[in-house]
Design an enzyme around this catalytic site. Structure first.
Site, PDB file in Angstrom:
ATOM      1  N   SER A  20       2.127 -26.315  54.137  1.00 47.23           N
ATOM      2  CA  SER A  20       2.535 -25.991  55.509  1.00 47.23           C
ATOM      3  C   SER A  20       1.516 -25.063  56.161  1.00 47.23           C
ATOM      4  CB  SER A  20       3.921 -25.325  55.524  1.00 47.23           C
ATOM      5  OG  SER A  20       3.890 -24.088  54.840  1.00 47.23           O
ATOM      6  N   ASP A  71       1.510 -25.671  45.811  1.00 46.86           N
ATOM      7  CA  ASP A  71       2.577 -25.081  46.627  1.00 46.86           C
ATOM      8  C   ASP A  71       3.876 -25.128  45.830  1.00 46.86           C
ATOM      9  OD1 ASP A  71       2.517 -24.688  50.011  1.00 46.86           O
ATOM     10  OD2 ASP A  71       4.467 -24.606  49.014  1.00 46.86           O
ATOM     11  N   THR A 114       2.815 -20.812  63.013  1.00 45.77           N
ATOM     12  CA  THR A 114       3.107 -21.303  61.675  1.00 45.77           C
ATOM     13  C   THR A 114       4.617 -21.518  61.552  1.00 45.77           C
ATOM     14  OG1 THR A 114       3.387 -19.069  60.796  1.00 45.77           O
ATOM     15  CG2 THR A 114       1.150 -20.019  60.718  1.00 45.77           C
ATOM     16  N   PHE A 151      -0.483 -16.473  64.363  1.00 43.13           N
ATOM     17  CA  PHE A 151      -0.662 -17.920  64.400  1.00 43.13           C
ATOM     18  C   PHE A 151       0.662 -18.662  64.500  1.00 43.13           C
ATOM     19  CE2 PHE A 151      -4.993 -17.202  63.673  1.00 43.13           C
ATOM     20  CZ  PHE A 151      -5.687 -18.400  63.737  1.00 43.13           C
ATOM     21  N   LEU A 206      -1.246 -22.854  57.825  1.00 51.17           N
ATOM     22  CA  LEU A 206      -2.704 -22.812  57.740  1.00 51.17           C
ATOM     23  C   LEU A 206      -3.226 -23.698  56.623  1.00 51.17           C
ATOM     24  CD1 LEU A 206      -3.190 -18.935  58.123  1.00 51.17           C
ATOM     25  CD2 LEU A 206      -3.009 -20.668  59.927  1.00 51.17           C
ATOM     26  N   TYR A 231       2.312  -5.574  52.668  1.00 53.44           N
ATOM     27  CA  TYR A 231       1.532  -6.704  53.179  1.00 53.44           C
ATOM     28  C   TYR A 231       0.099  -6.281  53.484  1.00 53.44           C
ATOM     29  CZ  TYR A 231       0.407 -10.814  56.019  1.00 53.44           C
ATOM     30  OH  TYR A 231      -0.176 -11.953  56.520  1.00 53.44           O
ATOM     31  N   SER A 265      -5.553 -11.049  56.536  1.00 53.42           N
ATOM     32  CA  SER A 265      -4.791 -10.908  57.779  1.00 53.42           C
ATOM     33  C   SER A 265      -5.391  -9.760  58.559  1.00 53.42           C
ATOM     34  CB  SER A 265      -3.323 -10.609  57.470  1.00 53.42           C
ATOM     35  OG  SER A 265      -2.635 -10.153  58.623  1.00 53.42           O
TER      36      SER A 265
END
Length: 266
Positions: free
Chosen positions: A16, A37, A207, A205, A18, A172, A159
């Protein structure tokens, strides 16, 4: 390194967002792509669409990653391309006051659960390094493709939070900052072997995770981007990934792809 017919590639998180866009971009050039994945339904569907294969892989599992690379290499041969898109996120302040159901302070406090912090690090940082190390070890066995000695290319996903993380993004940001921080040392580790390593720092983005947000939230986020005033498209990430793969002088770089956004504290 030119991507051409039957070039073996692996994309983690390729079912999924990117990752899926990158799978399609590679396949459009003729590459044989293995999708790592956890989502079997989406992964199998994209693999069928592009003529690749799906490997159910949890990047935190040594056994899963080993089995995934073994399956991919049996089907397509040793990969020359690895794109790491597998990742997760969460949001929690380092420490905060507890409020009751009416919003009043209770006098209690809480802190970021260390187990939750560690899980993000294990997926985003350790999982990325695990795949890099195992892929690079396989690439060492390949013959060079050019007089420069080019054997393979690796692209990682960090990121913008690695540089300007917001409130609640300690885990993160730490995980993505780690990906940025290890890019140059790994490129230097592999420089005599003809394996290039680069990292993309995406901004906001479009997503599947973002699609779940209310439209007014998405509109507000788009308005915060200097130019163009919209969310990034996965295909734009894939274009930069392809440039990093195919441009032989692109090495050891960390590149923001964010419409010039600099994230506010919250």
């Amino acid at each position: 390194m030119e991507v051409s017919a039957n070039t073996p590639a692996v994309v983690t998180g390729g079912a999924s967002g990117l990752g899926a866009a990158t799978v399609r971009a590679l396949a459009a050039k003729g590459a044989k792509v293995a999708i790592f994945d956890m989502n079997e339904e989406k992964g199998e569907a994209i693999a069928a669409e592009v003529g690749g294969i799906f490997c159910k892989v949890n990047v935190t599992s040594e056994e899963d990653v080993d089995a995934g690379f073994a399956k991919a290499r049996e089907a397509h041969g040793q990969e020359r391309i690895l794109v790491n898109c597998a990742g997760i996120g969460n949001a929690m302040k380092t420490a905060s006051r507890v409020r009751d159901e009416n919003g009043g302070l209770t006098g209690e406090t809480k802190h970021f659960l260390l187990s939750a912090f560690d899980f993000v690090i294990q997926v985003n940082l350790v999982g990325t390094f695990r795949c890099i190390a195992k892929s690079a070890a396989g690439m060492l066995k390949l013959d060079p493709l050019s007089e420069d000695g080019d054997r393979g290319a690796i692209v990682n996903t960090a990121s913008v939070a690695a540089e300007d993380g917001q409130m609640g993004q300690a885990a993160y940001s730490a995980s993505k900052g780690g990906v940025v921080g290890m890019t140059l040392p790994i490129a230097r580790d592999l420089m005599s072997e003809g394996i290039r390593v680069n990292t993309i720092l995406p901004g906001i983005f479009e997503t599947p995770l973002m699609n779940a947000a209310p439209q007014k939230v998405k509109d507000a986020l788009a308005a915060s981007v200097p130019f163009p005033k919209r969310l990034g498209m996965p295909e734009e990430y894939a274009k930069l990934a392809m440039t990093m793969i195919e441009c032989g002088y692109f090495n050891g770089e960390d590149v923001r792809l964010d419409g010039a956004i600099r994230m506010a504290p919250r």
